[in-house]
Design a protein around this motif. Structure first.
Motif, PDB file in Angstrom:
ATOM      1  N   ASP A  68     -37.338 -73.113 -69.385  1.00 44.16           N
ATOM      2  CA  ASP A  68     -38.799 -73.201 -69.287  1.00 44.16           C
ATOM      3  C   ASP A  68     -39.280 -72.478 -68.023  1.00 44.16           C
ATOM      4  OD1 ASP A  68     -38.338 -74.925 -67.139  1.00 44.16           O
ATOM      5  OD2 ASP A  68     -38.722 -76.728 -68.311  1.00 44.16           O
ATOM      6  N   ALA A  69     -40.572 -72.520 -67.777  1.00 45.43           N
ATOM      7  CA  ALA A  69     -41.150 -71.797 -66.643  1.00 45.43           C
ATOM      8  C   ALA A  69     -40.634 -72.319 -65.302  1.00 45.43           C
ATOM      9  CB  ALA A  69     -42.667 -71.880 -66.688  1.00 45.43           C
ATOM     10  N   ASP A  70     -40.447 -73.622 -65.179  1.00 44.71           N
ATOM     11  CA  ASP A  70     -39.932 -74.183 -63.929  1.00 44.71           C
ATOM     12  C   ASP A  70     -38.499 -73.731 -63.670  1.00 44.71           C
ATOM     13  OD1 ASP A  70     -42.289 -75.537 -63.392  1.00 44.71           O
ATOM     14  OD2 ASP A  70     -41.634 -77.361 -64.429  1.00 44.71           O
ATOM     15  N   GLN A  71     -37.687 -73.725 -64.714  1.00 46.83           N
ATOM     16  CA  GLN A  71     -36.312 -73.270 -64.561  1.00 46.83           C
ATOM     17  C   GLN A  71     -36.259 -71.779 -64.226  1.00 46.83           C
ATOM     18  OE1 GLN A  71     -35.114 -74.732 -68.428  1.00 46.83           O
ATOM     19  NE2 GLN A  71     -33.654 -76.156 -67.451  1.00 46.83           N
ATOM     20  N   LEU A  72     -37.148 -71.005 -64.863  1.00 46.24           N
ATOM     21  CA  LEU A  72     -37.213 -69.575 -64.557  1.00 46.24           C
ATOM     22  C   LEU A  72     -37.555 -69.365 -63.088  1.00 46.24           C
ATOM     23  CD1 LEU A  72     -37.252 -66.575 -65.336  1.00 46.24           C
ATOM     24  CD2 LEU A  72     -39.664 -66.886 -65.958  1.00 46.24           C
ATOM     25  N   CYS A  73     -38.500 -70.124 -62.586  1.00 47.66           N
ATOM     26  CA  CYS A  73     -38.877 -70.021 -61.170  1.00 47.66           C
ATOM     27  C   CYS A  73     -37.681 -70.317 -60.276  1.00 47.66           C
ATOM     28  CB  CYS A  73     -40.026 -70.969 -60.879  1.00 47.66           C
ATOM     29  SG  CYS A  73     -40.616 -70.889 -59.184  1.00 47.66           S
ATOM     30  N   GLU A  74     -36.945 -71.367 -60.588  1.00 46.41           N
ATOM     31  CA  GLU A  74     -35.754 -71.716 -59.811  1.00 46.41           C
ATOM     32  C   GLU A  74     -34.701 -70.612 -59.893  1.00 46.41           C
ATOM     33  OE1 GLU A  74     -35.067 -74.363 -57.807  1.00 46.41           O
ATOM     34  OE2 GLU A  74     -37.157 -74.949 -58.065  1.00 46.41           O
ATOM     35  N   MET A  75     -34.514 -70.074 -61.083  1.00 45.06           N
ATOM     36  CA  MET A  75     -33.519 -69.014 -61.263  1.00 45.06           C
ATOM     37  C   MET A  75     -33.879 -67.790 -60.419  1.00 45.06           C
ATOM     38  SD  MET A  75     -32.915 -69.350 -65.368  1.00 45.06           S
ATOM     39  CE  MET A  75     -31.625 -68.136 -65.585  1.00 45.06           C
ATOM     40  N   MET A  81     -30.034 -79.933 -62.197  1.00 45.13           N
ATOM     41  CA  MET A  81     -30.759 -78.682 -62.402  1.00 45.13           C
ATOM     42  C   MET A  81     -29.799 -77.560 -62.780  1.00 45.13           C
ATOM     43  SD  MET A  81     -33.456 -76.900 -62.353  1.00 45.13           S
ATOM     44  CE  MET A  81     -33.850 -75.202 -62.251  1.00 45.13           C
ATOM     45  N   MET A  82     -28.747 -77.359 -61.986  1.00 46.76           N
ATOM     46  CA  MET A  82     -27.836 -76.242 -62.254  1.00 46.76           C
ATOM     47  C   MET A  82     -27.138 -76.388 -63.606  1.00 46.76           C
ATOM     48  SD  MET A  82     -27.981 -74.049 -59.749  1.00 46.76           S
ATOM     49  CE  MET A  82     -26.458 -73.161 -59.553  1.00 46.76           C
ATOM     50  N   SER A  83     -26.887 -77.616 -64.040  1.00 49.67           N
ATOM     51  CA  SER A  83     -26.183 -77.814 -65.310  1.00 49.67           C
ATOM     52  C   SER A  83     -27.057 -77.422 -66.503  1.00 49.67           C
ATOM     53  CB  SER A  83     -25.727 -79.260 -65.431  1.00 49.67           C
ATOM     54  OG  SER A  83     -26.851 -80.114 -65.458  1.00 49.67           O
ATOM     55  N   GLN A  84     -28.363 -77.320 -66.316  1.00 47.63           N
ATOM     56  CA  GLN A  84     -29.265 -76.983 -67.407  1.00 47.63           C
ATOM     57  C   GLN A  84     -29.482 -75.482 -67.543  1.00 47.63           C
ATOM     58  OE1 GLN A  84     -32.773 -79.129 -66.385  1.00 47.63           O
ATOM     59  NE2 GLN A  84     -31.873 -81.138 -66.809  1.00 47.63           N
ATOM     60  N   LEU A  85     -28.971 -74.692 -66.603  1.00 45.93           N
ATOM     61  CA  LEU A  85     -29.152 -73.245 -66.649  1.00 45.93           C
ATOM     62  C   LEU A  85     -28.085 -72.610 -67.530  1.00 45.93           C
ATOM     63  CD1 LEU A  85     -29.977 -72.577 -62.893  1.00 45.93           C
ATOM     64  CD2 LEU A  85     -31.552 -72.942 -64.788  1.00 45.93           C
ATOM     65  N   PRO A  86     -28.377 -71.429 -68.114  1.00 42.93           N
ATOM     66  CA  PRO A  86     -27.407 -70.771 -68.997  1.00 42.93           C
ATOM     67  C   PRO A  86     -26.088 -70.476 -68.277  1.00 42.93           C
ATOM     68  CG  PRO A  86     -29.565 -69.745 -69.196  1.00 42.93           C
ATOM     69  CD  PRO A  86     -29.641 -70.713 -68.055  1.00 42.93           C
ATOM     70  N   ARG A  87     -24.979 -70.777 -68.936  1.00 36.93           N
ATOM     71  CA  ARG A  87     -23.640 -70.623 -68.353  1.00 36.93           C
ATOM     72  C   ARG A  87     -23.360 -69.170 -67.972  1.00 36.93           C
ATOM     73  NH1 ARG A  87     -21.076 -73.458 -65.371  1.00 36.93           N
ATOM     74  NH2 ARG A  87     -19.620 -71.983 -64.618  1.00 36.93           N
ATOM     75  N   ALA A  88     -23.727 -68.217 -68.809  1.00 38.05           N
ATOM     76  CA  ALA A  88     -23.469 -66.797 -68.510  1.00 38.05           C
ATOM     77  C   ALA A  88     -24.201 -66.370 -67.243  1.00 38.05           C
ATOM     78  CB  ALA A  88     -23.894 -65.930 -69.687  1.00 38.05           C
ATOM     79  N   TRP A  89     -25.421 -66.859 -67.088  1.00 39.04           N
ATOM     80  CA  TRP A  89     -26.199 -66.520 -65.892  1.00 39.04           C
ATOM     81  C   TRP A  89     -25.557 -67.120 -64.648  1.00 39.04           C
ATOM     82  CZ3 TRP A  89     -28.979 -68.998 -62.066  1.00 39.04           C
ATOM     83  CH2 TRP A  89     -29.816 -68.189 -61.306  1.00 39.04           C
ATOM     84  N   LEU A  90     -25.098 -68.362 -64.747  1.00 39.63           N
ATOM     85  CA  LEU A  90     -24.438 -69.010 -63.610  1.00 39.63           C
ATOM     86  C   LEU A  90     -23.148 -68.290 -63.236  1.00 39.63           C
ATOM     87  CD1 LEU A  90     -24.965 -72.771 -64.471  1.00 39.63           C
ATOM     88  CD2 LEU A  90     -25.976 -71.505 -62.574  1.00 39.63           C
ATOM     89  N   ASP A  91     -22.404 -67.806 -64.235  1.00 36.02           N
ATOM     90  CA  ASP A  91     -21.181 -67.050 -63.949  1.00 36.02           C
ATOM     91  C   ASP A  91     -21.496 -65.778 -63.176  1.00 36.02           C
ATOM     92  OD1 ASP A  91     -19.655 -68.972 -65.194  1.00 36.02           O
ATOM     93  OD2 ASP A  91     -19.541 -67.889 -67.104  1.00 36.02           O
TER      94      ASP A  91
END
Length: 100
Positions: free
Chosen positions: A44-51, A1-11
């Motif tokens: 997507d919407a699921d990833q946005l919810c997780e974020m 899951m975390m690997s699919q999120l935008p790198r800048a956001w994770l930083d």
């Protein structure tokens, strides 16, 4: 899951110093970045919810760290409150009579 999120956001999410010094501001930035990534269809919407759940957790972490740093005296010194949690206010003037 975390690997699919935008790198800048994770930083930004992993910047613990900023989270501890300005938890509310950092949470607002992270939320806006998450919404922008969704508008650009990077997530997507699921990833946005997780974020957004990560943002809320990060905000609580930041508030906890901020409180701990304040208690350790890293910010301006303050007189501690009494153990029972009330605040003693010293004033000038006459005391009002107590009615029984």
């Amino acid at each position: 899951m975390m690997s699919q999120l935008p790198r800048a956001w994770l930083d930004e999410l992993n910047d613990e110093f900023e989270l501890a010094t300005d938890p509310e501001g950092r949470a607002a930035v992270l939320s806006e970045m998450a919404m922008a990534a969704h508008r650009r269809r990077e997530v997507d919407a699921d990833q946005l919810c997780e974020m957004l759940e990560f943002v809320d957790s990060a905000r609580l972490f930041g508030l906890s760290e901020h409180e701990e740093m304040y208690a350790c005296g890293l910010f301006k010194y303050h007189e501690p409150l009494p153990d029972w949690g009330g605040q003693i206010i010293k004033g000038v003037g006459k005391a009002l009579p107590v009615e029984e």
